[in-house]
Write a protein that holds these residues in place. Structure first.
Motif, PDB file in Angstrom:
ATOM      1  N   ARG A 175       0.986  -1.086  -0.023  1.00 50.72           N
ATOM      2  CA  ARG A 175      -0.267   0.273  -0.196  1.00 50.72           C
ATOM      3  C   ARG A 175       0.916   1.118   0.069  1.00 50.72           C
ATOM      4  O   ARG A 175       1.069   2.038   0.930  1.00 50.72           O
ATOM      5  N   LEU A 176       0.175   2.026  -1.387  1.00 48.69           N
ATOM      6  CA  LEU A 176       0.484   3.613  -1.285  1.00 48.69           C
ATOM      7  C   LEU A 176      -0.168   4.200  -1.218  1.00 48.69           C
ATOM      8  O   LEU A 176      -1.313   4.237  -1.574  1.00 48.69           O
ATOM      9  N   TRP A 196      -4.757  -0.399  -0.966  1.00 47.35           N
ATOM     10  CA  TRP A 196      -6.335  -1.346  -0.299  1.00 47.35           C
ATOM     11  C   TRP A 196      -5.817  -1.777   1.244  1.00 47.35           C
ATOM     12  O   TRP A 196      -6.867  -1.796   1.372  1.00 47.35           O
ATOM     13  N   PHE A 197      -5.067  -2.362   1.253  1.00 49.53           N
ATOM     14  CA  PHE A 197      -5.262  -3.370   1.758  1.00 49.53           C
ATOM     15  C   PHE A 197      -5.570  -2.227   3.865  1.00 49.53           C
ATOM     16  O   PHE A 197      -5.855  -3.111   4.513  1.00 49.53           O
ATOM     17  N   ASP A 198      -4.675  -1.611   3.789  1.00 49.60           N
ATOM     18  CA  ASP A 198      -5.127  -1.072   5.071  1.00 49.60           C
ATOM     19  C   ASP A 198      -5.997  -0.423   5.427  1.00 49.60           C
ATOM     20  O   ASP A 198      -7.160  -0.310   6.275  1.00 49.60           O
ATOM     21  N   ALA A 202     -10.282  -2.290   8.280  1.00 47.90           N
ATOM     22  CA  ALA A 202     -10.648  -2.400   9.659  1.00 47.90           C
ATOM     23  C   ALA A 202     -11.988  -3.109   9.680  1.00 47.90           C
ATOM     24  O   ALA A 202     -13.154  -2.907  10.563  1.00 47.90           O
ATOM     25  N   LEU A 203     -12.357  -3.800   8.797  1.00 53.46           N
ATOM     26  CA  LEU A 203     -13.871  -4.675   8.166  1.00 53.46           C
ATOM     27  C   LEU A 203     -13.528  -5.773   9.233  1.00 53.46           C
ATOM     28  O   LEU A 203     -12.502  -6.474   9.494  1.00 53.46           O
ATOM     29  N   ASN A 204     -14.627  -6.313   9.319  1.00 55.82           N
ATOM     30  CA  ASN A 204     -14.167  -7.769  10.325  1.00 55.82           C
ATOM     31  C   ASN A 204     -14.942  -8.605   9.036  1.00 55.82           C
ATOM     32  O   ASN A 204     -15.074  -8.599   8.375  1.00 55.82           O
ATOM     33  N   PHE A 230      -2.845 -12.272   4.140  1.00 53.61           N
ATOM     34  CA  PHE A 230      -1.909 -13.165   5.220  1.00 53.61           C
ATOM     35  C   PHE A 230      -2.233 -11.527   6.111  1.00 53.61           C
ATOM     36  O   PHE A 230      -1.567 -11.543   7.575  1.00 53.61           O
ATOM     37  N   TYR A 231      -1.684 -10.259   5.565  1.00 55.41           N
ATOM     38  CA  TYR A 231      -1.278  -8.651   5.678  1.00 55.41           C
ATOM     39  C   TYR A 231      -2.668  -8.846   7.066  1.00 55.41           C
ATOM     40  O   TYR A 231      -2.892  -7.862   8.165  1.00 55.41           O
ATOM     41  N   TYR A 232      -3.999  -9.096   6.826  1.00 55.45           N
ATOM     42  CA  TYR A 232      -5.125  -8.809   7.570  1.00 55.45           C
ATOM     43  C   TYR A 232      -4.504  -9.445   8.540  1.00 55.45           C
ATOM     44  O   TYR A 232      -5.124  -8.775   9.769  1.00 55.45           O
TER      45      TYR A 232
END
Length: 545
Positions: A175-176, A196-198, A202-204, A230-232
């Protein structure tokens, strides 16, 4: 104002607050209140009370509904409150027709026609609110529209992203951030496919599962999807309690199984496994995770396999049973179903693993033998590494019985040992004597086979001991020659091969000399013993004459 309304209804919202309302006004918009009041047998003139324990959004959201009712069905719907209004409207069954107005359900659905003009931030806020408000297992049309619009923006940005392909499972570049969130600027300001990763962290997890299903159906790169999962997991694990961690990992494993496994990072799979070892994951989840790792075993390194033994088997250094399950998943329907290049990598890896676990003082002989035989013999080109592992195991486990040693050594294919290892085995005291003798026979057979394959003479000088002794009274005449034959060998073309063959045969000749010398000394002692005991009438055959 009080004269206009009759406050004869109390509504307790989730124990947070009690609202005193006019029954006539609320029941004209809410089908749920109508049903509850129709069941009441209380007489008129008595104040009624309704208790909600699970009202979505709590007292603050209920107040939005009250304002709608007391304002004659008028409300300003925007991306910031549309989720609250829509979920609450469905809970209160506000789909009744009221003369001169549209019911709240209709108004929220009509507002969704403008969703294509929403910014990324507005869409994200609405989706998060909707996901948090809806109870487990429920869904609304509005939620599906949020998901479809959000995924559409992600897919569109990935398709137009100027960055290199992110399909490689080991490439990470998270993510940029995009400062401008409009649908037009998304295409121009995002330089990475993972921007869009970050935002979605916040979503459940329930909403994430729906998002991933939508992404897969839209053919988004599976490598990007797996990296996001994996990032989540890493992002959500910071302060999450153990039950939530279990829920997240089990959901992520299930979603990973729906992807093309070859696009999934093998390193990340092992990281999830290591985390999961300390959690109470379901057996089904563990089986799926182990199956994915096993199917990609040719990507593993030795460090990946050196997982600590589970708590119930603290005496073992490594979890050998887990690695055996990996191997079983990799082989699947048999060695013949695995591409040769992948199979060779796994064979090499398992041989290195054998050497690594051999010094474990608590590893039972039966388990060590199972690991040796887990790789079908037909898949190994050489047994040298297995020989090293067995030798190390016998050195560490010196207290084994001869029967146990024999069983372990029987797992080794001696025909696939190199000449160097065969020679080492002939004098290896760790192995039972019958295997050293077997090595001697195998070495002699290979030497004879080499001689039979020749048809041009080549001579090698032999030491005096191996040559025929001189007649009594004469001095030895020095080294003799053994005549070998090379199969029409061109010295110009094959000089290196010839030199290697000759050096090897000279070395073997020296070994034979030592063997014969020992035998001659032994026979001399036997002769002297017979003469001293008076039984020297029989002649003794000459050895190596």
């Amino acid at each position: 104002m009080d004269a206009c309304f009759e406050f004869d209804l109390q509504v307790d919202v989730n124990g947070e607050e009690v609202f005193v309302l006019d029954t006539r006004i609320i029941s004209s918009y809410s089908g749920k209140i109508n049903k509850l009041l129709s069941k009441s047998k209380d007489g008129l003139g008595r104040r009624l009370k309704v208790i909600f324990h699970d009202f979505p959004g709590g007292a603050a959201n209920f107040e939005l509904i009250i304002r709608f009712c007391y304002d004659n069905g008028k409300v300003n719907i925007n991306p910031g409150n549309i989720s609250n209004l829509s979920v609450a409207a469905h809970f209160m069954e506000m789909n009744k027709f009221v003369a001169g107005t549209e019911n709240l359900c209709e108004q929220t659905e009509k507002s969704l026609e403008e969703i294509k003009y929403w910014t990324w931030s507005e869409l994200l806020v609405a989706l998060k609110q909707c996901g948090d408000l809806l109870p487990e297992g429920s869904s609304l049309t509005i939620l599906d529209k949020f998901l479809g619009s959000l995924v559409g923006k992600v897919v569109s940005s990935c398709e137009t992203s100027p960055c290199p392909s992110t399909s490689s499972p080991e490439s990470y570049g998270f993510r940029l951030s995009c400062e401008t969130r409009s649908s037009e600027s998304l295409k121009n300001s995002c330089f990475r496919a993972t921007w869009w990763f970050d935002d979605l962290v916040a979503l459940n997890i329930r909403v994430i599962k729906m998002l991933i299903r939508s992404m897969v159906s839209r053919n988004l790169d599976n490598g990007i999807i797996s990296k996001f999962l994996f990032y989540y997991q890493k992002s959500r694990f910071g302060s999450a309690p153990s039950p939530e961690k279990v829920e997240i990992i089990e959901a992520i494993v299930e979603m990973l199984c729906s992807l093309d496994t070859t696009c999934v990072s093998y390193k990340s799979l092992f990281e999830v496994l290591r985390v999961g070892l300390n959690l109470n994951l379901s057996r089904c989840c563990r089986d799926k995770l182990e199956g994915m790792i096993g199917s990609l075993l040719d990507r593993a390194t030795l460090d990946n396999l050196l997982l600590p033994s589970p708590a119930r088997k603290t005496s073992y250094l490594y979890d050998v049973d887990l690695v055996l399950r990996f191997l079983k998943s990799f082989l699947g329907n048999g060695v013949g179903c695995v591409p040769l290049s992948r199979l060779k990598k796994v064979v090499r890896l398992m041989d290195l693993y054998l050497v690594e676990i051999a010094p474990d003082p608590h590893l039972k002989p039966s388990k060590f033998l199972v690991v040796i035989r887990a790789i079908p013999d037909s898949a190994r080109d050489s047994s040298d590494e297995v020989y090293h592992a067995v030798n190390l195991y016998l050195e560490v486990h010196s207290g084994l019985s001869e029967d146990q040693k024999t069983k372990i050594c029987s797992g080794l294919n001696y025909e696939k040992l190199s000449s160097e290892e065969i020679n080492d085995l002939t004098r290896n005291v760790n192995f039972p004597s019958q295997f050293a003798a077997q090595a001697l026979i195998l070495r002699q057979r290979r030497l004879e086979s080499l001689l039979q394959d020749t048809d041009e003479a080549v001579s090698i000088d032999l030491p005096p001991t191996l040559s025929k002794p001189a007649h009594k009274g004469r001095k030895g005449e020095g080294s003799q020659q053994i005549v070998l034959y090379a199969k029409k060998l061109s010295l110009c073309d094959e000089s290196k091969k010839l030199r290697a063959h000759l050096q090897g045969m000279q070395w073997r000749a020296l070994e034979l000399e030592k063997f014969c010398r020992r035998m001659q000394i032994q026979m001399t002692k036997m002769m002297r013993s017979r003469l001293l005991s008076g039984h020297g009438s029989k002649s003794v055959p000459k050895i190596c004459s």
